[in-house]
Design an enzyme around this catalytic site. Structure first.
Site, short mmCIF file in Angstrom:
data_model
loop_
_atom_site.label_atom_id
_atom_site.label_comp_id
_atom_site.label_asym_id
_atom_site.label_seq_id
_atom_site.Cartn_x
_atom_site.Cartn_y
_atom_site.Cartn_z
CG HIS A 1 -2.07 0.88 1.16
ND1 HIS A 1 -1.95 2.25 1.15
CD2 HIS A 1 -3.39 0.61 1.05
CE1 HIS A 1 -3.16 2.77 1.06
NE2 HIS A 1 -4.05 1.80 0.99
NE ARG B 1 -3.36 6.37 -2.83
CZ ARG B 1 -3.64 5.39 -3.68
NH1 ARG B 1 -3.67 5.63 -4.97
NH2 ARG B 1 -3.88 4.17 -3.24
#
Ligand SMILES: Cc1cc2nc3c(=O)[nH]c(=O)nc-3n(C[C@H](O)[C@H](O)[C@H](O)COP(=O)(O)OP(=O)(O)OC[C@H]3O[C@@H](n4cnc5c(N)ncnc54)[C@H](O)[C@@H]3O)c2cc1C
Length: 580
Positions: free
Chosen positions: A242, A263
């Site tokens: 990640h 994001r």
């Protein structure tokens, strides 16, 4: 400790190993489908408290209303998986997840966030063509696990064995699985749990890497147990990193996740020079690009000297407005505040962290492995996600396939005898577990674990190459031999060093599978990046592993079966190759 250890016995109809989303949903489904069955759930930690499902922040992908569609979710999943997914498993995930979300709400009592008109709110997540991710703020996993756990405690046919770790599967002379040998960690007692159906739901877990986001109680035990019992594994080279794990120098918080929704909501990633570097790696999707690409971009920025002084990059969501960030990302804001950072108002240092294993035990759409009596679901299973998992497809996988496994096992055990496991086989498994106790002198587990984690991070991590992988295999084999000879302080009751030795045994097995499988894929695809083979090849194949004849485990490749959709210009490989 050479005499045969005392072993208690327990008979049950269905044995579920692990109690994350997959294990709990399996138990509930089996219990509801056949209320007369006795179901036993054995979990290494506390029921509802251990594993990764509880840590789910972002949410759960499911198609609820147009313009989204099952076809779009399916295509996103295959594209994210770089076309090596088992398409039947991916289609099952996509078609079953809407129903599972409704079941989580209407049957088990979860309540997900709503839009003003009362419909379930769905947010954007990276790599997806529609806003599809269902959530409860950024603490979705706690909502799901709390409700599933309450339901399990309410059903008298489900017995929960907390702090009971699975050590080995029990098999009869024909190789049929008939339960597992458990260790009651609190009492230091062995329990042979016999059952005609056993589910691996121990959640994989790439804890053999230096920086991790996943629950530290996991040690990929399910992978190691499955392999030893003769199950096939696939896609073991596919480890997801990640991109936004916290970087907190000198703290165990390093690696803990800041979720993808940051994001998705428009967060920017900038390097140590203040450049929004995703413009160089994926100018179209920028920060909303897939995890593999963003994680590698963050890693490369640091590697090439453009990182922050702490060795990371920065995520900045402050332009979304402090009030908005505090409302939408309550859990993240609190987590950052714990170490003195204000996510709502300033950039926070982040870097890649080992998160999820796409690889696992080969299953069919009924969660059957190739070994009779053995089923697998959730992160222990492979194939759903191919080379890269989309954010939001993990908790879907665990609850969809957990539920299916529960239904299938409930039907399968009807009228079936427990396989006859010989007492000598049970005693042998217990003796193997006891090996490091009472040895007196011997190497300590902890430097070996640290070395394994360094080898995996440096040579089998985000950027790999043939020579490094070969060196890693050698190092892992050396560590494995030394683990076999290591010693732990005596004592059966709550002996944590012994638990860490047992963990390390599984972690070494899985590390070896990851490194060997990475060698067997001389191309770059999804989360697997080879500096010496930076492009994807034209052929589509999966890397498999198992005891396919011969003494030790073996790794080989087979063509991908494109059962529903084929990408343009790519063909399934017709060749079977081994090695680099
Ligand atoms: C920080 C974080 C955030 C995430 N966010 C998301 C998200 O937003 N959306 C999404 O879709 N996915 C997310 N994921 C991935 C998701 O959590 C997993 O895909 C999913 O929860 C796996 O479920 P599982 O039931 O297979 O395993 P887990 O939930 O990890 O459960 C494994 C269980 O097995 C037990 N166990 C382990 N070893 C043994 C043993 N030897 N004996 C007995 N029991 C054992 C553990 O104690 C635990 O109970 C996230 C993961 C992490 C780490």
């Amino acid at each position: 400790m050479t005499a045969d250890p005392a072993i208690e016995h327990l008979d049950t109809d269905i044995l579920i190993l692990g109690a994350g989303g997959a294990g709990l949903t399996a138990a509930l489904h089996a219990s509801d489908r056949a209320p007369g069955l006795e179901i036993t759930v054995a979990v290494k930690g506390l029921l509802g408290r251990a594993g990764c499902t509880r840590m789910v922040q972002g949410g759960y992908n499911a198609v609820l209303t147009p313009p989204d569609s099952l076809e779009a979710h399916f295509l996103d999943t295959l594209q994210g998986g770089a076309w090596i997914n088992d398409q039947e498993l991916a289609w099952t995930l996509v078609t079953e997840s809407p129903g599972r979300v409704l079941e989580l709400e209407s049957r088990y009592g979860c309540l997900f966030d709503r839009r003003p008109d009362g419909r379930i709110h769905q947010k954007p997540f990276a790599g997806q063509s529609h806003d599809r991710t269902i959530h409860k703020g950024d603490l979705t996993g706690i909502e799901i696990m709390n409700r599933l756990t309450e339901q399990v405690w309410r059903r008298p046919s489900i017995r929960a064995l907390e702090e009971h770790r699975a050590l080995d599967l029990l098999q009869d002379d024909e190789g049929r699985v008939g339960g597992a040998l458990l260790l009651d960690v609190r009492r230091g007692a062995f329990v042979a749990a016999r059952a005609p159906a056993t589910l691996l739901a121990m959640g994989g877990g790439p804890t053999m890497y230096r920086v991790i986001a996943c629950s530290a109680d996991k040690a990929s035990d399910g992978i190691a147990l499955g392999l030893r019992a003769g199950a096939r594994l696939r896609d073991m080279e596919m480890v997801q990193f990640h991109p936004t794990g916290l970087v907190v120098p000198g703290s165990l918080m390093t690696g803990a996740l800041l979720e993808e929704g940051l994001r998705g909501a428009g967060g920017h990633l900038v390097n140590g020079r203040g450049e929004r570097f995703m413009t160089r790696y994926d100018p179209a999707r920028l920060e909303r690009s897939t995890r593999d690409l963003v994680a590698r971009a963050c890693f490369t920025e640091v590697l090439e000297g453009r990182g922050t002084p702490g060795g990371g990059v920065l995520i900045d969501v402050s332009h979304l407005g402090a009030a908005e960030v505090e409302k939408r990302f309550r859990g993240m804001v609190r987590r950052c505040r714990d170490f003195g950072r204000d996510l709502a108002r300033e950039p926070v240092e982040v870097g890649p962290t080992a998160h999820f294993m796409m690889g696992g035990v080969v299953i069919d759409t009924a969660c059957r492995t190739g070994v009779e009596g053995l089923f697998a679901a959730g992160e222990d299973a492979g194939g759903v996600h191919g080379a890269n998992r989309l954010g939001g497809n993990g908790v879907g996988e665990s609850t969809v396939f957990g539920g299916l496994a529960g239904d299938v096992m409930a039907d399968w055990v009807a009228g079936r005898e427990r396989p006859g496991v010989r007492p000598a086989a049970v005693a042998a498994a217990a003796r193997r577990a006891l090996l490091p106790l009472g040895r007196g002198r011997g190497e300590s587990v902890y430097p070996l674990l640290a070395r394994l984690r360094d080898v995996m991070w440096d040579q089998v991590g985000l950027i790999r190459e043939g020579d490094g992988l070969r060196a890693a295999v050698e190092a892992i084999e050396d560590i494995g031999a030394r683990v076999d000879a290591a010693a732990v302080p005596d004592g059966l009751v709550y002996n944590l060093a012994w638990q860490d030795w047992l963990n390390l045994r599984s972690q070494v097995t899985t590390a070896w599978l990851i490194a060997q499988s990475a060698l067997a894929r001389p191309e770059s695809r999804g989360s697997h990046y080879r500096r010496d083979h930076p492009d994807p090849g034209r052929d589509l194949y999966v890397v498999l592993a198992g005891y396919a004849g011969g003494a030790g485990p073996r790794v080989w490749t087979e063509p991908v079966k494109l059962t529903r959709l084929a990408p343009e210009g790519v063909r399934p490989s017709a060749t079977i190759e081994v090695g680099d």
